[in-house]
Motif scaffolding. Structure first.
Motif, PDB file in Angstrom:
ATOM      1  N   MET A   1      97.320   8.094  66.326  1.00  0.00           N
ATOM      2  CA  MET A   1      97.605   7.402  67.766  1.00  0.00           C
ATOM      3  C   MET A   1      96.812   8.270  68.620  1.00  0.00           C
ATOM      4  SD  MET A   1     101.413   8.990  69.392  1.00  0.00           S
ATOM      5  CE  MET A   1     101.241  10.486  68.261  1.00  0.00           C
ATOM      6  N   VAL A   2      96.166   7.335  69.689  1.00  0.00           N
ATOM      7  CA  VAL A   2      95.333   8.029  70.759  1.00  0.00           C
ATOM      8  C   VAL A   2      96.026   8.495  71.957  1.00  0.00           C
ATOM      9  CG1 VAL A   2      93.251   6.898  72.077  1.00  0.00           C
ATOM     10  CG2 VAL A   2      93.457   6.363  69.984  1.00  0.00           C
ATOM     11  N   LEU A   3      95.610   9.454  72.363  1.00  0.00           N
ATOM     12  CA  LEU A   3      96.016  10.225  73.525  1.00  0.00           C
ATOM     13  C   LEU A   3      94.795  10.315  74.640  1.00  0.00           C
ATOM     14  CD1 LEU A   3      97.872  12.212  75.344  1.00  0.00           C
ATOM     15  CD2 LEU A   3      97.104  13.932  73.997  1.00  0.00           C
ATOM     16  N   LEU A  38     107.452   3.241  76.326  1.00  0.00           N
ATOM     17  CA  LEU A  38     108.248   3.911  77.288  1.00  0.00           C
ATOM     18  C   LEU A  38     107.199   4.240  78.450  1.00  0.00           C
ATOM     19  CD1 LEU A  38     107.939   7.044  77.805  1.00  0.00           C
ATOM     20  CD2 LEU A  38     109.152   7.271  75.658  1.00  0.00           C
ATOM     21  N   VAL A  39     107.872   4.404  79.825  1.00  0.00           N
ATOM     22  CA  VAL A  39     107.228   4.747  80.884  1.00  0.00           C
ATOM     23  C   VAL A  39     108.044   6.037  81.396  1.00  0.00           C
ATOM     24  CG1 VAL A  39     106.156   4.489  83.201  1.00  0.00           C
ATOM     25  CG2 VAL A  39     106.060   2.741  81.209  1.00  0.00           C
ATOM     26  N   SER A  40     107.555   7.040  81.669  1.00  0.00           N
ATOM     27  CA  SER A  40     108.386   8.346  82.249  1.00  0.00           C
ATOM     28  C   SER A  40     107.498   9.276  83.434  1.00  0.00           C
ATOM     29  CB  SER A  40     108.825   9.148  81.022  1.00  0.00           C
ATOM     30  OG  SER A  40     109.429  10.375  81.499  1.00  0.00           O
ATOM     31  N   THR A  41     108.224   9.831  84.147  1.00  0.00           N
ATOM     32  CA  THR A  41     107.580  10.787  85.000  1.00  0.00           C
ATOM     33  C   THR A  41     107.476  12.096  84.437  1.00  0.00           C
ATOM     34  OG1 THR A  41     109.711  11.310  86.012  1.00  0.00           O
ATOM     35  CG2 THR A  41     108.243   9.677  86.981  1.00  0.00           C
ATOM     36  N   ASN A  69     102.010   0.922  71.760  1.00  0.00           N
ATOM     37  CA  ASN A  69     101.189   0.613  70.694  1.00  0.00           C
ATOM     38  C   ASN A  69     100.424   1.782  70.094  1.00  0.00           C
ATOM     39  OD1 ASN A  69     102.168  -2.051  70.428  1.00  0.00           O
ATOM     40  ND2 ASN A  69     100.911  -2.908  71.842  1.00  0.00           N
ATOM     41  N   ASN A  70     100.915   2.839  70.232  1.00  0.00           N
ATOM     42  CA  ASN A  70     100.116   3.950  69.520  1.00  0.00           C
ATOM     43  C   ASN A  70      99.059   4.331  70.379  1.00  0.00           C
ATOM     44  OD1 ASN A  70     101.693   4.637  67.313  1.00  0.00           O
ATOM     45  ND2 ASN A  70     101.052   2.871  66.110  1.00  0.00           N
ATOM     46  N   ARG A  71      99.170   4.116  71.761  1.00  0.00           N
ATOM     47  CA  ARG A  71      98.379   4.778  72.582  1.00  0.00           C
ATOM     48  C   ARG A  71      99.157   5.376  73.877  1.00  0.00           C
ATOM     49  NH1 ARG A  71      96.788   2.871  77.833  1.00  0.00           N
ATOM     50  NH2 ARG A  71      94.599   3.776  78.408  1.00  0.00           N
ATOM     51  N   VAL A  72      98.906   6.638  73.966  1.00  0.00           N
ATOM     52  CA  VAL A  72      99.482   7.255  75.041  1.00  0.00           C
ATOM     53  C   VAL A  72      98.477   7.696  76.165  1.00  0.00           C
ATOM     54  CG1 VAL A  72     100.954   9.503  75.504  1.00  0.00           C
ATOM     55  CG2 VAL A  72     100.940   8.374  73.122  1.00  0.00           C
TER      56      VAL A  72
END
Length: 77
Positions: A1-3, A38-41, A69-72
């Motif tokens: 996964m890409v960060l 997901l989207v989170s603060t 999709n495995n991108r953070v």
């Protein structure tokens, strides 16, 4: 996964990781490969990630994260 961890001044990290632990507003949470979108603060704290078997940490003053999709993508203060 890409960060990707970015601030308004620079890219703090960009690359493949095995896991990421984030200081969410509702408490710490860990993202692994194939995590649901997901989207989170984020609250002030430390982002921890594992790449090539090594654990790294980045102190942050808050921000938000988008997982898809495995991108953070993490935007921090």
């Amino acid at each position: 996964m890409v960060l990707e961890i970015i601030s308004s001044e620079q890219i703090l990290f960009q690359g493949e990781v095995e896991s990421i632990t984030l200081p969410g507003a509702q408490g710490s949470f860990t993202v692994l490969e194939n995590h649901a979108s997901l989207v989170s603060t984020l609250d002030a704290g430390t982002i921890e990630y594992v790449t090539a078997g090594e654990r790294h940490s980045v102190p942050v003053g808050g921000g938000f994260v988008d997982v898809d999709n495995n991108r953070v993508a993490v935007c921090v203060r």
